[in-house]
Design a protein around this motif. Structure first.
Motif, mmCIF file in Angstrom:
data_model
loop_
_atom_site.group_PDB
_atom_site.id
_atom_site.type_symbol
_atom_site.label_atom_id
_atom_site.label_comp_id
_atom_site.label_asym_id
_atom_site.label_seq_id
_atom_site.Cartn_x
_atom_site.Cartn_y
_atom_site.Cartn_z
ATOM 1 N N VAL A 1 53.872 39.917 36.570
ATOM 2 C CA VAL A 1 53.682 41.259 36.039
ATOM 3 C C VAL A 1 52.532 41.181 35.049
ATOM 4 C CG1 VAL A 1 54.697 43.110 34.666
ATOM 5 C CG2 VAL A 1 56.085 41.920 36.332
ATOM 6 N N CYS A 2 51.575 42.080 35.199
ATOM 7 C CA CYS A 2 50.452 42.166 34.272
ATOM 8 C C CYS A 2 50.768 43.274 33.273
ATOM 9 C CB CYS A 2 49.163 42.486 35.027
ATOM 10 S SG CYS A 2 47.746 42.695 33.938
ATOM 11 N N VAL A 3 50.772 42.945 32.002
ATOM 12 C CA VAL A 3 51.034 43.925 30.947
ATOM 13 C C VAL A 3 49.710 44.171 30.227
ATOM 14 C CG1 VAL A 3 52.338 44.415 28.843
ATOM 15 C CG2 VAL A 3 53.397 43.099 30.683
ATOM 16 N N GLN A 4 49.339 45.448 30.098
ATOM 17 C CA GLN A 4 48.115 45.849 29.405
ATOM 18 C C GLN A 4 48.487 46.880 28.359
ATOM 19 O OE1 GLN A 4 46.055 47.546 32.716
ATOM 20 N NE2 GLN A 4 45.187 45.612 33.376
ATOM 21 N N SER A 5 47.916 46.748 27.153
ATOM 22 C CA SER A 5 48.222 47.708 26.104
ATOM 23 C C SER A 5 47.039 47.882 25.164
ATOM 24 C CB SER A 5 49.441 47.247 25.303
ATOM 25 O OG SER A 5 49.811 48.228 24.357
ATOM 26 N N ASP A 6 46.855 49.103 24.684
ATOM 27 C CA ASP A 6 45.790 49.378 23.723
ATOM 28 C C ASP A 6 46.248 49.168 22.287
ATOM 29 O OD1 ASP A 6 43.986 49.951 25.666
ATOM 30 O OD2 ASP A 6 44.209 52.103 25.550
ATOM 31 N N GLU A 7 47.516 48.844 22.103
ATOM 32 C CA GLU A 7 48.037 48.572 20.768
ATOM 33 C C GLU A 7 48.771 47.241 20.792
ATOM 34 O OE1 GLU A 7 50.891 51.546 19.643
ATOM 35 O OE2 GLU A 7 51.765 51.579 21.623
ATOM 36 N N GLN A 8 48.928 46.638 19.617
ATOM 37 C CA GLN A 8 49.673 45.382 19.553
ATOM 38 C C GLN A 8 51.130 45.657 19.904
ATOM 39 O OE1 GLN A 8 49.333 42.536 16.199
ATOM 40 N NE2 GLN A 8 51.518 42.916 15.975
ATOM 41 N N ILE A 9 51.667 44.856 20.824
ATOM 42 C CA ILE A 9 53.074 44.978 21.195
ATOM 43 C C ILE A 9 53.686 43.590 21.324
ATOM 44 C CG2 ILE A 9 52.842 47.205 22.388
ATOM 45 C CD1 ILE A 9 52.871 45.631 25.050
ATOM 46 N N TYR A 10 55.014 43.557 21.342
ATOM 47 C CA TYR A 10 55.772 42.342 21.605
ATOM 48 C C TYR A 10 56.420 42.518 22.964
ATOM 49 C CZ TYR A 10 54.990 41.383 16.707
ATOM 50 O OH TYR A 10 54.389 41.152 15.498
ATOM 51 N N VAL A 11 56.421 41.456 23.777
ATOM 52 C CA VAL A 11 56.851 41.554 25.170
ATOM 53 C C VAL A 11 57.838 40.443 25.505
ATOM 54 C CG1 VAL A 11 56.058 41.559 27.574
ATOM 55 C CG2 VAL A 11 54.559 42.440 25.786
ATOM 56 N N LYS A 12 58.855 40.798 26.290
ATOM 57 C CA LYS A 12 59.794 39.817 26.826
ATOM 58 C C LYS A 12 60.162 40.261 28.244
ATOM 59 C CE LYS A 12 63.908 37.198 25.707
ATOM 60 N NZ LYS A 12 64.914 36.935 24.691
ATOM 61 N N VAL A 13 60.232 39.310 29.179
ATOM 62 C CA VAL A 13 60.506 39.605 30.584
ATOM 63 C C VAL A 13 61.771 38.875 31.003
ATOM 64 C CG1 VAL A 13 59.617 39.420 32.940
ATOM 65 C CG2 VAL A 13 58.035 39.859 31.054
ATOM 66 N N GLY A 14 62.611 39.533 31.808
ATOM 67 C CA GLY A 14 63.819 38.888 32.319
ATOM 68 C C GLY A 14 64.765 39.888 32.942
ATOM 69 N N SER A 15 65.974 39.418 33.250
ATOM 70 C CA SER A 15 66.954 40.288 33.905
ATOM 71 C C SER A 15 67.596 41.269 32.934
ATOM 72 C CB SER A 15 68.035 39.444 34.588
ATOM 73 O OG SER A 15 68.685 38.625 33.635
ATOM 74 N N ALA A 16 67.662 40.924 31.656
ATOM 75 C CA ALA A 16 68.203 41.826 30.628
ATOM 76 C C ALA A 16 67.519 41.534 29.296
ATOM 77 C CB ALA A 16 69.714 41.663 30.516
ATOM 78 N N PRO A 17 66.194 41.713 29.223
ATOM 79 C CA PRO A 17 65.452 41.314 28.018
ATOM 80 C C PRO A 17 65.526 42.353 26.904
ATOM 81 C CG PRO A 17 63.939 42.275 29.555
ATOM 82 C CD PRO A 17 65.290 42.264 30.235
ATOM 83 N N GLN B 1 48.006 40.426 29.717
ATOM 84 C CA GLN B 1 48.659 39.137 29.921
ATOM 85 C C GLN B 1 49.521 39.198 31.169
ATOM 86 O OE1 GLN B 1 48.264 36.276 28.062
ATOM 87 N NE2 GLN B 1 49.481 35.314 29.641
ATOM 88 N N TYR B 2 49.535 38.083 31.929
ATOM 89 C CA TYR B 2 50.399 37.952 33.099
ATOM 90 C C TYR B 2 51.650 37.195 32.705
ATOM 91 C CZ TYR B 2 46.607 39.545 36.091
ATOM 92 O OH TYR B 2 45.627 40.300 36.683
ATOM 93 N N PHE B 3 52.794 37.660 33.207
ATOM 94 C CA PHE B 3 54.083 37.013 32.975
ATOM 95 C C PHE B 3 54.755 36.778 34.318
ATOM 96 C CE2 PHE B 3 53.225 39.560 29.226
ATOM 97 C CZ PHE B 3 53.544 38.704 28.187
ATOM 98 N N GLU B 4 55.462 35.656 34.448
ATOM 99 C CA GLU B 4 56.254 35.431 35.661
ATOM 100 C C GLU B 4 57.380 36.446 35.675
ATOM 101 O OE1 GLU B 4 57.547 31.505 36.748
ATOM 102 O OE2 GLU B 4 55.881 30.620 35.638
#
Length: 96
Positions: free
Chosen positions: A51-67, A82-85
């Protein structure tokens, strides 16, 4: 500004040995980040690997089944990408 989520599959092989950007399978609806964690829609492409996440503001990101993204999660700088598995059924949680 919204945060974009792109479901990506494997890149086509290159006979030249070049590193290729993964193929975009689907662009999810853009969402706006707030100070509270929110989740994207579930990854719906069965062949999704990233998954490619793009943002114009600073963010915090977490990927998973129930993140649930917290301020201890991966920090994506404003204007970043940023790309995430991620796989079928996973969610992307994000917050400012």
């Amino acid at each position: 500004m919204p945060t974009r989520f792109l479901e990506c599959g494997p890149a086509a092989p290159s006979s030249l040995g070049l590193q290729l950007v993964p193929r975009i399978l689907l662009e999810q609806a853009a969402l706006t980040a707030t100070g509270t964690a929110a989740n994207s829609a579930a990854v719906s492409s069965p062949t999704c690997r990233l998954v490619c996440v793009q943002s114009d503001e600073q963010i915090y990101v977490k990927v998973g089944s129930a993140p649930t993204a917290t301020t201890n999660s991966y920090r994506l700088a404003a204007g970043g990408e940023q790309y995430f598995e991620a796989g079928f059924g996973d969610f992307i949680s994000f917050r400012t």
